[in-house]
Design a protein around this motif. Structure first.
Motif, mmCIF file in Angstrom:
data_model
loop_
_atom_site.group_PDB
_atom_site.id
_atom_site.type_symbol
_atom_site.label_atom_id
_atom_site.label_comp_id
_atom_site.label_asym_id
_atom_site.label_seq_id
_atom_site.Cartn_x
_atom_site.Cartn_y
_atom_site.Cartn_z
ATOM 1 N N LYS A 1 55.918 16.640 56.112
ATOM 2 C CA LYS A 1 57.230 15.996 56.198
ATOM 3 C C LYS A 1 57.088 14.530 56.607
ATOM 4 C CE LYS A 1 60.048 20.094 57.044
ATOM 5 N NZ LYS A 1 61.013 20.772 57.947
ATOM 6 N N TRP A 2 56.119 14.254 57.473
ATOM 7 C CA TRP A 2 55.812 12.869 57.871
ATOM 8 C C TRP A 2 55.528 12.038 56.620
ATOM 9 C CZ3 TRP A 2 53.142 11.371 62.976
ATOM 10 C CH2 TRP A 2 52.676 10.051 62.952
ATOM 11 N N LEU A 3 54.701 12.568 55.726
ATOM 12 C CA LEU A 3 54.290 11.839 54.529
ATOM 13 C C LEU A 3 55.406 11.724 53.492
ATOM 14 C CD1 LEU A 3 50.693 13.305 54.134
ATOM 15 C CD2 LEU A 3 51.281 10.926 54.644
ATOM 16 N N LYS A 4 56.453 12.525 53.636
ATOM 17 C CA LYS A 4 57.563 12.471 52.683
ATOM 18 C C LYS A 4 58.654 11.495 53.102
ATOM 19 C CE LYS A 4 57.045 17.108 50.710
ATOM 20 N NZ LYS A 4 57.664 18.458 50.549
ATOM 21 N N LEU A 5 58.526 10.915 54.296
ATOM 22 C CA LEU A 5 59.523 9.931 54.734
ATOM 23 C C LEU A 5 59.502 8.734 53.790
ATOM 24 C CD1 LEU A 5 58.877 9.961 58.595
ATOM 25 C CD2 LEU A 5 60.867 10.897 57.415
ATOM 26 N N SER A 6 60.679 8.206 53.483
ATOM 27 C CA SER A 6 60.751 7.075 52.555
ATOM 28 C C SER A 6 61.207 5.785 53.219
ATOM 29 C CB SER A 6 61.702 7.404 51.397
ATOM 30 O OG SER A 6 63.002 7.688 51.890
ATOM 31 N N ASP A 7 61.710 5.900 54.449
ATOM 32 C CA ASP A 7 62.219 4.730 55.168
ATOM 33 C C ASP A 7 61.655 4.744 56.582
ATOM 34 O OD1 ASP A 7 63.682 2.767 56.519
ATOM 35 O OD2 ASP A 7 65.512 3.166 55.386
ATOM 36 N N ILE A 8 61.027 3.651 56.963
ATOM 37 C CA ILE A 8 60.406 3.570 58.285
ATOM 38 C C ILE A 8 61.425 3.742 59.407
ATOM 39 C CG2 ILE A 8 60.611 1.056 58.547
ATOM 40 C CD1 ILE A 8 57.761 1.075 59.663
ATOM 41 N N HIS A 9 62.689 3.403 59.132
ATOM 42 C CA HIS A 9 63.731 3.514 60.152
ATOM 43 C C HIS A 9 64.140 4.967 60.408
ATOM 44 C CE1 HIS A 9 64.171 -0.654 58.559
ATOM 45 N NE2 HIS A 9 64.217 -0.913 59.847
ATOM 46 N N ASP A 10 63.683 5.884 59.551
ATOM 47 C CA ASP A 10 63.993 7.304 59.742
ATOM 48 C C ASP A 10 62.962 8.005 60.623
ATOM 49 O OD1 ASP A 10 66.234 7.119 58.136
ATOM 50 O OD2 ASP A 10 65.139 7.635 56.302
ATOM 51 N N PHE A 11 61.928 7.287 61.032
ATOM 52 C CA PHE A 11 60.825 7.920 61.754
ATOM 53 C C PHE A 11 61.275 8.490 63.097
ATOM 54 C CE2 PHE A 11 56.882 7.802 64.346
ATOM 55 C CZ PHE A 11 56.112 8.666 63.581
ATOM 56 N N GLN A 12 62.080 7.727 63.843
ATOM 57 C CA GLN A 12 62.523 8.205 65.150
ATOM 58 C C GLN A 12 63.431 9.428 65.010
ATOM 59 O OE1 GLN A 12 61.332 6.986 68.169
ATOM 60 N NE2 GLN A 12 62.292 8.892 68.837
ATOM 61 N N LYS A 13 64.295 9.425 63.997
ATOM 62 C CA LYS A 13 65.158 10.588 63.751
ATOM 63 C C LYS A 13 64.310 11.810 63.423
ATOM 64 C CE LYS A 13 68.907 7.744 61.851
ATOM 65 N NZ LYS A 13 69.695 7.446 60.620
ATOM 66 N N PHE A 14 63.258 11.590 62.656
ATOM 67 C CA PHE A 14 62.333 12.661 62.279
ATOM 68 C C PHE A 14 61.710 13.292 63.525
ATOM 69 C CE2 PHE A 14 57.697 13.346 61.411
ATOM 70 C CZ PHE A 14 57.813 14.552 60.725
ATOM 71 N N LEU A 15 61.251 12.464 64.457
ATOM 72 C CA LEU A 15 60.642 12.983 65.685
ATOM 73 C C LEU A 15 61.674 13.694 66.560
ATOM 74 C CD1 LEU A 15 58.272 10.056 66.758
ATOM 75 C CD2 LEU A 15 57.730 12.071 65.394
ATOM 76 N N SER A 16 62.894 13.155 66.587
ATOM 77 C CA SER A 16 63.941 13.743 67.425
ATOM 78 C C SER A 16 64.280 15.167 66.995
ATOM 79 C CB SER A 16 65.200 12.871 67.379
ATOM 80 O OG SER A 16 64.942 11.586 67.925
ATOM 81 N N LYS A 17 64.183 15.437 65.704
ATOM 82 C CA LYS A 17 64.459 16.786 65.209
ATOM 83 C C LYS A 17 63.474 17.798 65.782
ATOM 84 C CE LYS A 17 66.620 15.427 60.831
ATOM 85 N NZ LYS A 17 66.504 15.448 59.346
ATOM 86 N N TYR A 18 62.270 17.331 66.084
ATOM 87 C CA TYR A 18 61.245 18.214 66.648
ATOM 88 C C TYR A 18 61.230 18.171 68.177
ATOM 89 C CZ TYR A 18 59.187 19.002 62.041
ATOM 90 O OH TYR A 18 58.969 19.378 60.733
ATOM 91 N N THR B 1 56.751 4.791 53.184
ATOM 92 C CA THR B 1 58.020 4.180 52.783
ATOM 93 C C THR B 1 58.078 4.141 51.260
ATOM 94 O OG1 THR B 1 57.271 1.878 52.586
ATOM 95 C CG2 THR B 1 57.824 2.659 54.800
ATOM 96 N N ASP B 2 59.231 3.751 50.731
ATOM 97 C CA ASP B 2 59.366 3.612 49.276
ATOM 98 C C ASP B 2 58.435 2.533 48.730
ATOM 99 O OD1 ASP B 2 61.232 5.611 48.990
ATOM 100 O OD2 ASP B 2 62.948 4.273 49.252
ATOM 101 N N ASP B 3 58.049 1.591 49.595
ATOM 102 C CA ASP B 3 57.163 0.503 49.180
ATOM 103 C C ASP B 3 55.696 0.811 49.456
ATOM 104 O OD1 ASP B 3 59.295 -1.158 48.362
ATOM 105 O OD2 ASP B 3 59.676 -1.697 50.445
ATOM 106 N N GLY B 4 55.414 2.056 49.856
ATOM 107 C CA GLY B 4 54.036 2.424 50.160
ATOM 108 C C GLY B 4 53.826 2.635 51.651
ATOM 109 N N ILE B 5 52.574 2.761 52.038
ATOM 110 C CA ILE B 5 52.222 3.001 53.433
ATOM 111 C C ILE B 5 52.376 1.720 54.250
ATOM 112 C CG2 ILE B 5 50.348 3.589 55.017
ATOM 113 C CD1 ILE B 5 51.275 6.007 53.608
#
Length: 356
Positions: free
Chosen positions: A198-215, A306-310
Protein backbone atom coordinates in the motif's frame (compact mmCIF):
# COMPACT_ATOMS: atom_id res chain seq x y z
CA UNK A 1 -6.31 21.92 32.45
CA UNK A 2 -5.57 25.64 32.70
CA UNK A 3 -2.49 26.73 34.57
CA UNK A 4 -3.87 29.55 36.71
CA UNK A 5 -1.58 32.41 37.64
CA UNK A 6 -2.41 35.16 40.09
CA UNK A 7 -0.73 38.55 40.18
CA UNK A 8 1.71 37.49 42.88
CA UNK A 9 2.92 34.37 41.09
CA UNK A 10 3.28 36.30 37.83
CA UNK A 11 5.28 38.90 39.73
CA UNK A 12 7.55 36.08 40.85
CA UNK A 13 7.96 35.00 37.21
CA UNK A 14 8.83 38.57 36.22
CA UNK A 15 11.53 38.76 38.90
CA UNK A 16 12.91 35.32 38.04
CA UNK A 17 12.99 36.19 34.33
CA UNK A 18 14.64 39.57 34.91
CA UNK A 19 17.30 38.00 37.13
CA UNK A 20 17.92 35.16 34.67
CA UNK A 21 18.38 37.59 31.75
CA UNK A 22 20.86 39.69 33.69
CA UNK A 23 23.06 36.63 34.25
CA UNK A 24 22.47 34.75 30.98
CA UNK A 25 22.55 37.44 28.31
CA UNK A 26 22.94 35.10 25.32
CA UNK A 27 20.30 32.46 26.12
CA UNK A 28 17.29 32.33 23.79
CA UNK A 29 13.94 32.97 25.47
CA UNK A 30 12.73 29.53 24.29
CA UNK A 31 15.66 27.83 26.03
CA UNK A 32 15.20 30.03 29.09
CA UNK A 33 11.56 28.96 29.31
CA UNK A 34 12.59 25.29 29.30
CA UNK A 35 15.25 25.92 31.94
CA UNK A 36 12.96 27.92 34.22
CA UNK A 37 9.93 25.67 33.81
CA UNK A 38 7.62 28.32 32.33
CA UNK A 39 6.34 28.89 28.82
CA UNK A 40 7.84 31.46 26.47
CA UNK A 41 4.52 33.33 26.38
CA UNK A 42 4.50 33.59 30.17
CA UNK A 43 7.99 35.10 30.20
CA UNK A 44 7.18 37.47 27.35
CA UNK A 45 3.92 38.64 28.92
CA UNK A 46 5.76 39.96 31.99
CA UNK A 47 6.63 42.96 29.78
CA UNK A 48 3.04 43.71 28.76
CA UNK A 49 2.43 47.41 29.25
CA UNK A 50 6.08 48.12 28.52
CA UNK A 51 7.82 46.61 25.47
CA UNK A 52 5.11 44.02 24.73
CA UNK A 53 1.50 44.50 23.57
CA UNK A 54 -1.02 41.67 23.65
CA UNK A 55 -3.09 41.64 20.45
CA UNK A 56 -6.53 40.24 19.68
CA UNK A 57 -6.32 36.77 18.08
CA UNK A 58 -7.60 38.01 14.72
CA UNK A 59 -5.15 35.90 12.71
CA UNK A 60 -6.57 36.51 9.25
CA UNK A 61 -6.58 40.31 9.42
CA UNK A 62 -3.27 40.58 11.26
CA UNK A 63 -1.50 38.40 8.67
CA UNK A 64 -3.17 40.28 5.82
CA UNK A 65 -1.90 43.55 7.33
CA UNK A 66 1.64 42.21 7.81
CA UNK A 67 2.09 41.64 4.08
CA UNK A 68 1.81 45.43 3.58
CA UNK A 69 4.76 46.13 5.89
CA UNK A 70 7.32 45.20 3.23
CA UNK A 71 10.39 43.01 3.64
CA UNK A 72 10.30 40.97 6.86
CA UNK A 73 12.12 38.04 8.40
CA UNK A 74 9.90 35.07 9.26
CA UNK A 75 11.00 32.51 11.83
CA UNK A 76 9.57 29.09 12.62
CA UNK A 77 11.15 26.71 15.11
CA UNK A 78 10.76 23.55 17.10
CA UNK A 79 12.97 22.44 19.97
CA UNK A 80 15.74 21.26 17.63
CA UNK A 81 15.55 23.33 14.45
CA UNK A 82 15.11 26.97 13.43
CA UNK A 83 14.07 28.21 10.00
CA UNK A 84 14.52 31.87 8.99
CA UNK A 85 13.52 33.48 5.72
CA UNK A 86 13.61 37.05 4.39
CA UNK A 87 11.01 38.37 1.98
CA UNK A 88 7.58 39.95 1.68
CA UNK A 89 4.92 38.12 3.69
CA UNK A 90 2.94 36.21 1.07
CA UNK A 91 -0.75 36.27 0.23
CA UNK A 92 -2.68 33.77 2.30
CA UNK A 93 -5.06 31.14 0.93
CA UNK A 94 -7.51 29.85 3.52
CA UNK A 95 -8.75 26.26 3.44
CA UNK A 96 -10.53 25.11 6.62
CA UNK A 97 -7.96 25.38 9.43
CA UNK A 98 -4.87 25.25 7.21
CA UNK A 99 -3.59 28.37 5.49
CA UNK A 100 -1.17 28.14 2.57
CA UNK A 101 1.04 31.16 2.06
CA UNK A 102 3.24 30.82 -1.00
CA UNK A 103 5.32 33.76 -2.14
CA UNK A 104 8.44 34.24 -4.21
CA UNK A 105 10.65 33.66 -1.18
CA UNK A 106 8.40 32.62 1.72
CA UNK A 107 6.47 29.33 1.74
CA UNK A 108 4.37 28.45 4.80
CA UNK A 109 1.60 26.13 5.94
CA UNK A 110 -0.22 27.62 8.93
CA UNK A 111 -2.25 25.23 11.12
CA UNK A 112 -4.24 28.02 12.69
CA UNK A 113 -6.57 25.95 14.85
CA UNK A 114 -3.50 25.43 17.07
CA UNK A 115 -2.84 29.17 17.46
CA UNK A 116 -4.04 30.82 20.68
CA UNK A 117 -2.25 34.13 21.37
CA UNK A 118 -0.22 36.86 19.68
CA UNK A 119 2.01 39.67 20.93
CA UNK A 120 3.68 42.67 19.33
CA UNK A 121 7.20 43.03 20.72
CA UNK A 122 9.77 45.85 20.68
CA UNK A 123 13.25 44.92 21.87
CA UNK A 124 15.77 47.73 22.27
CA UNK A 125 19.51 47.31 22.10
CA UNK A 126 22.38 49.73 21.65
CA UNK A 127 22.10 49.73 17.85
CA UNK A 128 18.42 49.47 16.96
CA UNK A 129 14.87 48.57 17.95
CA UNK A 130 13.82 45.06 16.94
CA UNK A 131 10.07 44.85 16.25
CA UNK A 132 8.14 41.61 15.80
CA UNK A 133 4.79 39.84 15.87
CA UNK A 134 4.96 36.58 17.83
CA UNK A 135 2.31 33.83 17.72
CA UNK A 136 1.87 31.06 20.32
CA UNK A 137 -0.08 27.84 20.84
CA UNK A 138 -2.22 26.95 23.87
CA UNK A 139 0.85 25.87 25.86
CA UNK A 140 2.50 29.25 25.35
CA UNK A 141 5.04 27.78 22.92
CA UNK A 142 6.05 30.02 20.03
CA UNK A 143 4.85 28.69 16.67
CA UNK A 144 5.70 31.63 14.41
CA UNK A 145 7.48 34.98 14.54
CA UNK A 146 7.62 37.83 12.02
CA UNK A 147 10.41 40.39 12.47
CA UNK A 148 10.68 43.76 10.79
CA UNK A 149 13.84 44.53 8.82
CA UNK A 150 15.48 47.81 7.81
CA UNK A 151 13.27 47.78 4.70
CA UNK A 152 10.03 47.38 6.70
CA UNK A 153 7.49 50.14 7.28
CA UNK A 154 7.69 50.78 11.04
CA UNK A 155 4.67 53.10 11.00
CA UNK A 156 2.49 50.30 9.61
CA UNK A 157 3.73 48.11 12.47
CA UNK A 158 2.49 50.73 14.94
CA UNK A 159 -0.83 51.01 13.09
CA UNK A 160 -1.38 47.24 13.28
CA UNK A 161 -0.58 47.25 16.99
CA UNK A 162 -3.09 50.01 17.69
CA UNK A 163 -5.78 48.41 15.51
CA UNK A 164 -5.58 44.97 17.13
CA UNK A 165 -4.50 45.92 20.66
CA UNK A 166 -6.32 43.77 23.22
CA UNK A 167 -8.05 45.48 26.14
CA UNK A 168 -6.28 43.10 28.52
CA UNK A 169 -2.69 44.24 28.94
CA UNK A 170 -2.05 42.65 32.33
CA UNK A 171 1.51 41.30 32.67
CA UNK A 172 0.39 37.69 33.00
CA UNK A 173 -0.61 34.96 30.59
CA UNK A 174 -2.78 31.90 31.18
CA UNK A 175 -1.61 28.82 29.27
CA UNK A 176 -2.65 25.20 29.12
CA UNK A 177 -0.44 22.79 31.00
CA UNK A 178 1.79 20.92 28.57
CA UNK A 179 1.37 17.18 28.87
CA UNK A 180 4.22 15.08 27.50
CA UNK A 181 2.53 12.12 25.85
CA UNK A 182 4.82 9.21 25.12
CA UNK A 183 4.25 7.48 21.80
CA UNK A 184 5.22 4.20 23.43
CA UNK A 185 6.68 1.13 21.81
CA UNK A 186 3.50 -0.94 21.50
CA UNK A 187 2.62 -1.44 17.84
CA UNK A 188 -0.74 -2.59 16.50
CA UNK A 189 -0.70 -5.85 14.57
CA UNK A 190 0.24 -5.03 11.00
CA UNK A 191 0.66 -7.23 7.96
CA UNK A 192 4.03 -5.81 6.90
CA UNK A 193 3.88 -7.18 3.35
CA UNK A 194 0.46 -5.62 2.78
CA UNK A 195 1.61 -2.39 4.44
CA UNK A 196 4.59 -2.12 2.08
CA UNK A 197 2.42 -2.78 -0.98
CA UNK A 198 0.00 0.00 0.00
CA UNK A 199 2.97 2.30 0.70
CA UNK A 200 4.15 1.77 -2.89
CA UNK A 201 0.68 2.46 -4.29
CA UNK A 202 0.51 5.98 -2.85
CA UNK A 203 0.34 8.58 -5.62
CA UNK A 204 0.62 11.81 -3.62
CA UNK A 205 3.30 12.53 -1.04
CA UNK A 206 0.77 14.57 0.96
CA UNK A 207 -1.27 11.39 1.58
CA UNK A 208 1.58 9.72 3.47
CA UNK A 209 0.60 10.98 6.92
CA UNK A 210 -3.04 9.96 6.37
CA UNK A 211 -1.80 6.53 5.31
CA UNK A 212 0.15 6.11 8.57
CA UNK A 213 -2.75 7.42 10.66
CA UNK A 214 -5.00 4.64 9.36
CA UNK A 215 -2.59 2.15 10.91
CA UNK A 216 -2.18 4.15 14.11
CA UNK A 217 1.60 4.37 13.91
CA UNK A 218 4.18 7.14 13.80
CA UNK A 219 6.63 7.76 10.98
CA UNK A 220 9.56 6.30 12.90
CA UNK A 221 7.54 3.23 13.86
CA UNK A 222 6.66 2.73 10.18
CA UNK A 223 10.27 3.18 9.10
CA UNK A 224 11.39 0.52 11.55
CA UNK A 225 8.83 -1.91 10.12
CA UNK A 226 9.53 -1.73 6.40
CA UNK A 227 12.47 -2.97 4.37
CA UNK A 228 15.51 -0.73 3.93
CA UNK A 229 14.63 -0.10 0.29
CA UNK A 230 11.71 2.02 1.55
CA UNK A 231 13.16 3.52 4.74
CA UNK A 232 16.77 3.05 5.77
CA UNK A 233 18.25 4.31 9.02
CA UNK A 234 21.65 5.92 8.54
CA UNK A 235 24.37 7.40 10.73
CA UNK A 236 23.43 10.70 12.37
CA UNK A 237 26.64 12.24 11.02
CA UNK A 238 25.02 11.95 7.59
CA UNK A 239 23.51 15.43 7.98
CA UNK A 240 26.95 17.04 7.75
CA UNK A 241 27.95 15.01 4.71
CA UNK A 242 24.69 15.63 2.86
CA UNK A 243 24.82 19.39 3.42
CA UNK A 244 28.51 19.76 2.56
CA UNK A 245 28.14 17.70 -0.63
CA UNK A 246 25.01 19.63 -1.63
CA UNK A 247 27.00 22.84 -1.24
CA UNK A 248 29.98 21.49 -3.18
CA UNK A 249 27.91 19.88 -5.98
CA UNK A 250 25.39 22.76 -6.23
CA UNK A 251 22.33 20.63 -5.47
CA UNK A 252 19.29 22.79 -4.59
CA UNK A 253 17.52 21.53 -1.47
CA UNK A 254 14.18 21.98 0.29
CA UNK A 255 14.05 22.18 4.09
CA UNK A 256 10.83 21.54 6.04
CA UNK A 257 10.81 22.72 9.67
CA UNK A 258 7.57 22.14 11.56
CA UNK A 259 5.90 22.67 14.92
CA UNK A 260 2.28 22.41 16.11
CA UNK A 261 1.21 25.54 14.26
CA UNK A 262 3.43 26.07 11.21
CA UNK A 263 5.40 24.28 8.51
CA UNK A 264 8.05 26.57 7.02
CA UNK A 265 9.58 25.47 3.73
CA UNK A 266 12.88 26.84 2.42
CA UNK A 267 14.38 25.98 -0.93
CA UNK A 268 17.44 26.91 -2.93
CA UNK A 269 21.19 26.51 -3.25
CA UNK A 270 23.33 26.42 -0.11
CA UNK A 271 26.13 28.96 0.11
CA UNK A 272 27.81 27.78 3.30
CA UNK A 273 27.51 25.21 6.10
CA UNK A 274 29.03 25.92 9.49
CA UNK A 275 28.76 24.01 12.77
CA UNK A 276 28.81 26.05 15.97
CA UNK A 277 28.68 23.81 19.02
CA UNK A 278 25.84 21.34 18.45
CA UNK A 279 24.16 23.58 15.90
CA UNK A 280 24.63 22.95 12.18
CA UNK A 281 24.01 26.26 10.38
CA UNK A 282 22.90 26.28 6.74
CA UNK A 283 23.29 29.60 4.94
CA UNK A 284 21.62 30.49 1.64
CA UNK A 285 20.97 33.81 -0.09
CA UNK A 286 17.56 34.48 1.48
CA UNK A 287 17.28 31.87 4.21
CA UNK A 288 19.03 30.22 7.10
CA UNK A 289 18.29 26.85 8.72
CA UNK A 290 19.80 25.75 12.03
CA UNK A 291 19.67 22.14 13.24
CA UNK A 292 20.72 20.96 16.69
CA UNK A 293 22.73 17.87 15.83
CA UNK A 294 22.88 16.86 19.49
CA UNK A 295 19.11 16.31 19.46
CA UNK A 296 19.13 13.95 16.48
CA UNK A 297 18.19 10.47 17.68
CA UNK A 298 17.56 8.88 14.29
CA UNK A 299 18.24 9.78 10.65
CA UNK A 300 16.39 8.15 7.76
CA UNK A 301 16.45 8.03 3.98
CA UNK A 302 12.84 7.50 2.96
CA UNK A 303 11.27 6.75 -0.42
CA UNK A 304 7.67 7.64 -1.20
CA UNK A 305 5.75 6.91 -4.40
CA UNK A 306 4.08 9.75 -6.33
CA UNK A 307 2.53 10.20 -9.77
CA UNK A 308 5.85 11.74 -10.82
CA UNK A 309 7.87 8.78 -9.58
CA UNK A 310 9.79 8.05 -6.40
CA UNK A 311 10.56 11.00 -4.11
CA UNK A 312 13.38 10.47 -1.62
CA UNK A 313 13.83 12.47 1.57
CA UNK A 314 16.43 12.73 4.31
CA UNK A 315 14.59 12.93 7.64
CA UNK A 316 15.72 13.74 11.18
CA UNK A 317 13.89 12.82 14.41
CA UNK A 318 14.49 13.36 18.11
CA UNK A 319 14.28 10.70 20.83
CA UNK A 320 10.53 11.33 21.21
CA UNK A 321 10.10 10.52 17.50
CA UNK A 322 9.20 14.15 16.76
CA UNK A 323 10.30 15.67 13.46
CA UNK A 324 13.36 17.88 13.61
CA UNK A 325 13.61 18.58 9.88
CA UNK A 326 12.88 16.95 6.53
CA UNK A 327 15.16 17.57 3.54
CA UNK A 328 14.32 16.99 -0.13
CA UNK A 329 15.94 17.89 -3.42
CA UNK A 330 14.29 20.84 -5.13
CA UNK A 331 12.75 19.83 -8.46
CA UNK A 332 13.62 21.68 -11.65
CA UNK A 333 11.07 23.50 -13.85
CA UNK A 334 10.09 20.15 -15.42
CA UNK A 335 9.51 18.64 -11.95
CA UNK A 336 12.57 16.42 -12.34
CA UNK A 337 14.69 15.56 -9.31
CA UNK A 338 18.43 16.27 -9.79
CA UNK A 339 20.40 13.05 -10.31
CA UNK A 340 23.07 14.49 -8.02
CA UNK A 341 20.61 14.08 -5.12
CA UNK A 342 20.68 10.31 -5.63
CA UNK A 343 24.48 10.37 -5.58
CA UNK A 344 24.47 12.36 -2.34
CA UNK A 345 22.17 9.88 -0.63
CA UNK A 346 24.11 6.90 -1.96
CA UNK A 347 27.20 8.27 -0.22
CA UNK A 348 25.66 7.49 3.19
CA UNK A 349 23.48 4.47 2.28
CA UNK A 350 24.62 0.85 2.64
CA UNK A 351 25.65 -0.61 -0.73
CA UNK A 352 22.78 -3.11 -0.64
CA UNK A 353 20.10 -0.40 -0.88
CA UNK A 354 21.77 2.21 -3.06
CA UNK A 355 19.99 3.44 -6.17
CA UNK A 356 21.72 2.71 -9.43
Amino acid sequence: MSLSLDQKSQGDIALIWKTFKSINTNVRIRDAANILGYSEAQLLSTSCGESVVRLKPDWENILFSIKSIGTVMVLTQNDSAISKNIGTYPITKYSENVVSTIGDKINLRLIMNNWRMVFAVEENNEETTLRSFQFFDENGTAVHKVYLTKESNAQLFNDIVETYRDEDQRPLQHVEKCENISKGNILPKINISEFEKKWLKLSDIHDFQKFLSKYGISRVQAYNLVKDQLACRVNNNGINKILLLATEKCVPLMFFVQNTGVVQIQSGFIKKVKQIGNWVNVFAHDFNVQINKGDIHSSWIVKKQTDDGIVTSFELYDRNEEKIALIYAKRDENRNIPSKWTNLLNSILPKSVRDK
